[in-house]
Design a protein around this motif. Structure first.
Motif, PDB file in Angstrom:
ATOM      1  N   GLN A 231      -4.841  11.114  -3.618  1.00 45.43           N
ATOM      2  CA  GLN A 231      -5.790  10.073  -4.007  1.00 45.43           C
ATOM      3  C   GLN A 231      -5.120   9.016  -4.883  1.00 45.43           C
ATOM      4  OE1 GLN A 231      -8.868  12.632  -5.619  1.00 45.43           O
ATOM      5  NE2 GLN A 231     -10.143  12.296  -3.800  1.00 45.43           N
TER       6      GLN A 231
ATOM      7  N   GLN B 222       0.844  -1.188   0.000  1.00 45.12           N
ATOM      8  CA  GLN B 222       0.000   0.000   0.000  1.00 45.12           C
ATOM      9  C   GLN B 222       0.879   1.238   0.000  1.00 45.12           C
ATOM     10  OE1 GLN B 222      -3.599   0.229   0.394  1.00 45.12           O
ATOM     11  NE2 GLN B 222      -3.356   2.404   0.033  1.00 45.12           N
ATOM     12  N   CYS B 223       0.669   2.144  -0.923  1.00 44.38           N
ATOM     13  CA  CYS B 223       1.320   3.463  -0.930  1.00 44.38           C
ATOM     14  C   CYS B 223       2.838   3.383  -0.830  1.00 44.38           C
ATOM     15  CB  CYS B 223       0.803   4.322   0.215  1.00 44.38           C
ATOM     16  SG  CYS B 223      -0.970   4.484   0.301  1.00 44.38           S
TER      17      CYS B 223
ATOM     18  N   ARG C 156      -4.263   4.774  -3.961  1.00 41.73           N
ATOM     19  CA  ARG C 156      -4.668   3.617  -4.785  1.00 41.73           C
ATOM     20  C   ARG C 156      -3.473   2.774  -5.222  1.00 41.73           C
ATOM     21  NH1 ARG C 156      -8.087   7.667  -6.954  1.00 41.73           N
ATOM     22  NH2 ARG C 156      -6.701   7.950  -8.716  1.00 41.73           N
ATOM     23  N   GLN C 157      -2.282   3.320  -5.082  1.00 38.55           N
ATOM     24  CA  GLN C 157      -1.094   2.603  -5.546  1.00 38.55           C
ATOM     25  C   GLN C 157      -0.643   1.563  -4.526  1.00 38.55           C
ATOM     26  OE1 GLN C 157       1.695   5.847  -6.228  1.00 38.55           O
ATOM     27  NE2 GLN C 157       1.221   5.848  -8.422  1.00 38.55           N
ATOM     28  N   LYS C 158      -0.048   0.538  -5.040  1.00 37.50           N
ATOM     29  CA  LYS C 158       0.685  -0.408  -4.203  1.00 37.50           C
ATOM     30  C   LYS C 158       2.143   0.031  -4.294  1.00 37.50           C
ATOM     31  CE  LYS C 158      -2.624  -4.107  -4.428  1.00 37.50           C
ATOM     32  NZ  LYS C 158      -2.814  -4.507  -3.059  1.00 37.50           N
TER      33      LYS C 158
END
Length: 155
Positions: free
Chosen positions: A139, A109-110, A143-145
Motif C-alpha cells: 500500500q 508511480q511506484c 502511493r509513492q512516486k
C-alpha cells in the motif's frame, strides 16, 4: 575489441538519438558512446530524405549494458510497455537517478518515471522484493512516486 552483448535493446528516437546517447552516458557510470553512423546520402533512398546528419546506427554502453539506437522519425514512439530497471544500492542512488531521469511528473508511480526523451525507467532499490512483502508495504509503495526506502521499511 570488446565483445558485444548477444541481445541489445534498440531505441528508436524521432531525431534526438545523439542527444540521448550523450545524456545517458553522463547519467550512468562506466558508460560510453562506442560508435555513431550517420545516414548516407539522401539521394540513395527515399527513406533517407531529410535525415542528413542524423543517426542511423548509434552504439553505446550504459554501465555495462550495450544499447543501439537510431533516428527513425516520428512514426514510432516510446510507451510504458517497455522500461529499463535501475537497481539501486541505497536511497542516495535512487535520488540521484530519479533527479536525472524523471521529467514527466504525471508518469511517476511506484518507482517508474519517464525521461525527457519519453523512455520509461524503474528506479528501485535492489532489494525491492524484500521491501514489498506485506500488504502494508504494498500500500505504501502504491502511493509513492519515487521509492522512499525508509517508508517501506517502516510500513
Amino acid at each position: 575489441m570488446a565483445e558485444l552483448s548477444p541481445i541489445q535493446p534498440c531505441l528508436w528516437f524521432d531525431d534526438r538519438a545523439r542527444e540521448a546517447m550523450e545524456y545517458y552516458v553522463g547519467v550512468f557510470p562506466n558508460s560510453r558512446i562506442r560508435h555513431i553512423d550517420e545516414y548516407p546520402d539522401e539521394s540513395l533512398d527515399e527513406h533517407f530524405a531529410g535525415m542528413s546528419g542524423k543517426v542511423i546506427n548509434g552504439q553505446f554502453t550504459l554501465n555495462g549494458v550495450d544499447f543501439v539506437c537510431l533516428d527513425g522519425g516520428p512514426l514510432f514512439t516510446f510507451n510504458e510497455s517497455i522500461s529499463f530497471v535501475v537497481s539501486c544500492a541505497d536511497q542516495d542512488e535512487i535520488d540521484r537517478y530519479w533527479a536525472a531521469l524523471s521529467h514527466v511528473p504525471e508518469s511517476e508511480q511506484c518507482g517508474w518515471c519517464k525521461d525527457r526523451f519519453g523512455v520509461s525507467w524503474q528506479v528501485i532499490p535492489a532489494n525491492m522484493g524484500e521491501l514489498t512483502r506485506t500488504p502494508e508495504q504494498i500500500q505504501v509503495m502504491m502511493r509513492q512516486k519515487k521509492v522512499v526506502i525508509t517508508e517501506l521499511e517502516n510500513a
